[in-house]
Design a protein around this motif. Structure first.
Motif, short mmCIF file in Angstrom:
data_model
loop_
_atom_site.label_atom_id
_atom_site.label_comp_id
_atom_site.label_asym_id
_atom_site.label_seq_id
_atom_site.Cartn_x
_atom_site.Cartn_y
_atom_site.Cartn_z
N ARG A 1 0.84 -1.21 0.00
CA ARG A 1 0.00 0.00 0.00
C ARG A 1 0.87 1.26 0.00
NH1 ARG A 1 -3.63 -2.86 4.64
NH2 ARG A 1 -4.80 -4.23 3.24
N LEU A 2 1.95 1.25 0.74
CA LEU A 2 2.86 2.40 0.74
C LEU A 2 3.51 2.56 -0.62
CD1 LEU A 2 4.58 1.84 4.19
CD2 LEU A 2 3.21 3.85 3.58
N ALA A 3 3.99 1.46 -1.19
CA ALA A 3 4.70 1.52 -2.46
C ALA A 3 3.79 1.95 -3.61
CB ALA A 3 5.32 0.16 -2.77
N SER A 4 2.49 1.63 -3.50
CA SER A 4 1.55 1.94 -4.57
C SER A 4 0.76 3.22 -4.32
CB SER A 4 0.58 0.77 -4.76
OG SER A 4 -0.19 0.57 -3.58
N GLY A 5 1.07 3.93 -3.24
CA GLY A 5 0.38 5.18 -2.96
C GLY A 5 -0.98 5.00 -2.31
N ARG A 6 -1.29 3.78 -1.87
CA ARG A 6 -2.57 3.55 -1.20
C ARG A 6 -2.52 3.93 0.27
NH1 ARG A 6 -2.32 1.94 -6.50
NH2 ARG A 6 -4.23 0.84 -7.14
N ASP B 1 -0.39 6.37 3.37
CA ASP B 1 0.48 7.51 3.64
C ASP B 1 1.55 7.12 4.66
OD1 ASP B 1 0.98 10.56 3.70
OD2 ASP B 1 0.63 10.06 5.82
N TRP B 2 2.78 7.50 4.39
CA TRP B 2 3.90 7.12 5.25
C TRP B 2 3.69 7.61 6.69
CZ3 TRP B 2 8.15 4.16 5.57
CH2 TRP B 2 9.09 4.47 6.56
N ALA B 3 3.42 8.88 6.85
CA ALA B 3 3.29 9.45 8.20
C ALA B 3 2.16 8.78 8.96
CB ALA B 3 3.08 10.95 8.13
N ALA B 4 1.03 8.55 8.30
CA ALA B 4 -0.10 7.91 8.97
C ALA B 4 0.22 6.47 9.35
CB ALA B 4 -1.33 7.95 8.06
N ASP C 1 0.20 5.07 13.12
CA ASP C 1 -0.70 3.97 13.48
C ASP C 1 0.06 2.70 13.83
OD1 ASP C 1 -2.83 5.64 12.99
OD2 ASP C 1 -3.20 4.90 10.96
N ALA C 2 1.39 2.78 13.89
CA ALA C 2 2.24 1.63 14.25
C ALA C 2 2.17 0.50 13.23
CB ALA C 2 1.91 1.12 15.64
N SER D 1 9.54 8.74 3.35
CA SER D 1 8.45 9.48 2.70
C SER D 1 8.89 10.14 1.41
CB SER D 1 7.90 10.55 3.67
OG SER D 1 8.91 11.46 4.07
N GLY D 2 10.17 10.45 1.29
CA GLY D 2 10.66 11.05 0.05
C GLY D 2 10.84 10.06 -1.08
#
Length: 277
Positions: A243-248, A250-253, A257-258, A270-271
């Protein structure tokens, strides 16, 4: 040694294992779509929104069918010349990151062509999966085929179809609220593919990214870790990583959320994310 010199060697994938993973993923995906389309609320379910902009669930299923059909369609076209440079999976992902995904725009029109009958959506996906399976079984994995991004081997293009099947199955689960049981080998292959893509996009050895039980890579320019506990570590589970790699996601969230643990001053990715979207 520079980051470019440390750029990891591309991982190789056994075409037979990739085909088996794709078959397993599509078997589960077809079963899920057929169950949705046979349910008492099928019409409302297909009209429900997804996390993909304006797409409905029906649009998502239509897109999946088009994505699967694209391999047999390309195999039927004249093969590119042997001197033309090949595009590998990393090149495909880089093109997707820049917005060059070749079939996404056709999904809404294809969905409209299905009409309002829920069974038509399931039938379209079933037919597309059958065509793909037949085409891959008969094709030479090393054979080149033309794509809008440039020539790719059948083996590499099959990997991209597996990526579509895993990422969009997760989109379907998010839209419908029905959990999806991914094929284990499919999930493992896509996790490793995207971890390797991160290592290629941000070469280096200062951050160790762990995605148990499937992948560990080092990335990001800076002091290289050689022994003991790495000073910069990122760890997450396979689905969160995809999900992170595909933009689904958000890194910070995800960190808040651990769902991701990130320790060390260089462990903020995040960059570098998403890798595509």
């Amino acid at each position: 040694m520079t980051a470019a010199q440390r750029k990891p060697k591309p991982r190789t994938y056994d075409p037979a294992k990739v085909r088996a993973a794709l078959d397993g993923q599509l078997t589960t995906l077809r079963r899920a779509v057929n169950a949705l389309c046979e349910g008492p609320d099928a019409a409302a379910t297909l009209a429900a929104p997804t996390r993909l902009g304006d797409w409905t669930v029906r649009d998502l299923i239509a897109h999946l069918a088009i994505a699967l059909e694209s391999l047999p369609v390309r195999l039927a076209q004249p093969a590119p010349g042997p001197a033309e440079p090949r595009v590998d999976v990393r090149g495909y992902l880089a093109a997707m990151r820049s917005g060059a995904e070749p079939v996404a725009a056709a999904a809404p029109a294809a969905a409209r062509a299905l009409g309002d009958e829920p069974a038509a959506a399931a039938a379209r996906l079933d037919e597309a999966a059958d065509r793909l399976a037949s085409a891959v079984a008969d094709a030479d994995p090393a054979a080149p085929l033309a794509t809008v991004l440039g020539p790719m081997t059948v083996a590499d293009y099959t990997l991209t179809r597996l990526l579509e099947a895993v990422v969009h199955a997760d989109d379907l689960a998010a839209a419908t609220g029905v959990p999806f049981a991914h094929d284990r080998q499919a999930l493992a292959t896509v996790t490793r593919m995207l971890a390797d893509a991160l290592a290629a996009a941000a070469p280096g050895g200062s951050v160790e990214v762990r995605i148990p039980p499937f992948a560990v890579v080092q990335c990001v320019e800076g002091p290289r870790h050689t022994r003991g506990t790495p000073p910069n570590v990122v760890e997450t589970d396979p689905l969160t990583w995809i999900r992170l790699a595909s933009g689904r996601a958000d890194w910070a969230a995800a960190v808040e959320d651990a769902l991701v643990t990130a320790s060390g001053e260089r462990a903020d990715l995040s960059g570098q994310l998403p890798l595509f979207g």
